[in-house]
Enzyme design. Structure first.
Site, PDB file in Angstrom:
ATOM      1  N   ARG A  81       5.028  -8.193   6.843  1.00  0.00           N
ATOM      2  CA  ARG A  81       5.425  -8.036   5.440  1.00  0.00           C
ATOM      3  C   ARG A  81       5.674  -9.401   4.799  1.00  0.00           C
ATOM      4  NH1 ARG A  81      10.188  -3.984   4.380  1.00  0.00           N
ATOM      5  NH2 ARG A  81      11.418  -5.692   5.212  1.00  0.00           N
ATOM      6  N   LYS A 184       8.806  -8.868  -1.033  1.00  0.00           N
ATOM      7  CA  LYS A 184      10.262  -9.001  -0.836  1.00  0.00           C
ATOM      8  C   LYS A 184      10.705 -10.367  -1.351  1.00  0.00           C
ATOM      9  CE  LYS A 184      13.702  -7.400   2.491  1.00  0.00           C
ATOM     10  NZ  LYS A 184      14.089  -6.100   1.907  1.00  0.00           N
ATOM     11  N   GLU A 220      12.407   3.698  -6.258  1.00  0.00           N
ATOM     12  CA  GLU A 220      13.304   3.410  -5.141  1.00  0.00           C
ATOM     13  C   GLU A 220      14.666   2.964  -5.642  1.00  0.00           C
ATOM     14  OE1 GLU A 220      13.082  -0.196  -2.819  1.00  0.00           O
ATOM     15  OE2 GLU A 220      11.331  -0.851  -3.917  1.00  0.00           O
TER      16      GLU A 220
END
Ligand SMILES: *Cc1c(COP(=O)(O)O)cnc(C)c1O
Length: 340
Positions: A81, A184, A220
């Site tokens: 990620r 992220k 989310e």
């Protein structure tokens, strides 16, 4: 031997541990990383990470098992990620081997701070990749720092899994439709501070964001993904290019299907469709599984299972996931990396 700490009452707070890992990227390559006891970064005032948000982070945990072994949960997924995030922000990838080695080294060097088995505590690892150097124009940095530091954190839920309420946010988005929602990066969090603060002041745990293009679908929570359980034994979680792909969420999708016999589905979750869920929760490394009691949506308040009690399926998912993480339940192949 673990040091003397109030293990049962650890929160989620920074603690300066003896060691962290640091590696520098210069002249187009990573230099050999090393452990250091210096907890302060020394970087140029013009570093792109500071001005233009060219930075990325990760979060994962080290768990102490009953036999005292320390293990990481799916660190290769965090490495991958971070590589995808790096690609999005034109930063150099940290190779998977280097990432896992750094996490292991930091855990091992600070092993006395890995909470004892049975306390619910874990060692939280925070990998960080930042663009640094003397640049003021808007362009990617030439030099980068990759660092991993750690701290013991507590069990989120002292008296078992307690549901909390969330606020569906219609005014602010955490990310743009084709922006950096799936990366992220700190920028998404900067955008979430104000709505998050407003929600907390209004008595909610956090915000639930909607899809930024139409505001009709659940995306989310600010730092955790959403899932719902239906009366038809389905585990449903939203799909969208602007959701951060939670490793906990993908682990739950797998466990829901393979271990609990549920139908695991990634699909649109329309706000107008919340009635179909008999349970709901937020999931992530820090939150683990946080049962959602109810959600405020404009003037309407919708309760899923109960505002005070965790639903049976959410509890089963929690037990399965944490059982695997703490080494009490056999893990699917490749999910556990021992720190030796
Ligand atoms: C890190 C993060 C999550 C949770 O991901 P995990 O891999 O499960 O820890 C969810 N949402 C956002 C916005 C995140 O930054």
């Amino acid at each position: 031997m673990p040091v003397e700490l109030d293990w049962e009452n650890l929160g989620f707070s920074y603690m300066k541990l003896p060691y962290r890992y640091i590696a520098y990227y210069k002249n187009g390559q990573w230099e050999e990383g090393r452990l250091t006891d210096d907890a302060t970064l020394h970087i140029s005032e013009s570093s792109p990470a500071l001005h233009y948000g060219q930075q990325a982070f990760e979060g994962l945990k080290a768990y102490r098992t009953k036999s005292g072994v320390i293990q990481l949960f799916r660190p290769d997924e965090n490495a991958k990620r971070l590589q995808r995030t790096a690609d999005r922000l034109l930063m150099p990838q940290v190779p998977t081997d280097m990432f896992i080695k750094a996490c292991k080294q930091v855990t091992k060097a600070n092993e006395d701070y890995v909470p004892p088995y049975g306390t619910g505590g874990t060692l939280y690892l925070r990998p960080l990749l930042i663009g640094v150097g003397d640049i003021i124009g808007v362009k990617p940095a030439d030099e980068y720092i990759f660092t991993v530091f750690a701290m013991p954190v507590g069990n989120y839920f002292k008296g078992g899994l307690v549901p909390t309420n969330f606020l569906i946010q219609d005014e602010y988005d955490r990310a743009a439709p084709h922006g950096t929602g799936a990366a992220k990066v700190g920028g998404n969090y900067a955008a979430s501070l104000l709505p998050g603060d407003q929600a907390k002041k209004a008595g909610f745990s956090d915000v639930i964001y909607l899809d930024p293009a139409t505001h009709t679908k659940i995306e989310e929570v600010g730092s955790a993904n959403f899932f719902g359980i239906t009366a038809n034994n389905e585990f449903i979680t939203p799909i969208s290019p602007s959701i951060l792909p939670s490793i906990t969420k993908y682990s739950l999708l797998y466990l829901a299907e393979k271990r609990l016999g549920l139908k695991a589905i990634e699909s649109d979750v329309f706000v107008d469709d919340l009635e179909k869920f008999t349970e709901a929760g937020a999931c992530g490394t820090a939150a683990v599984i946080s049962p959602i009691g109810g959600v405020q949506n404009g003037d309407a308040f919708h309760v899923f299972y109960s505002e005070t009690e965790v639903g049976p399926v959410t509890q089963q998912l929690y037990d399965e996931l944490t059982g695997i993480q703490f080494g009490d339940i056999e893990a699917p192949e490749g999910w556990i990396v021992i720190v030796d």
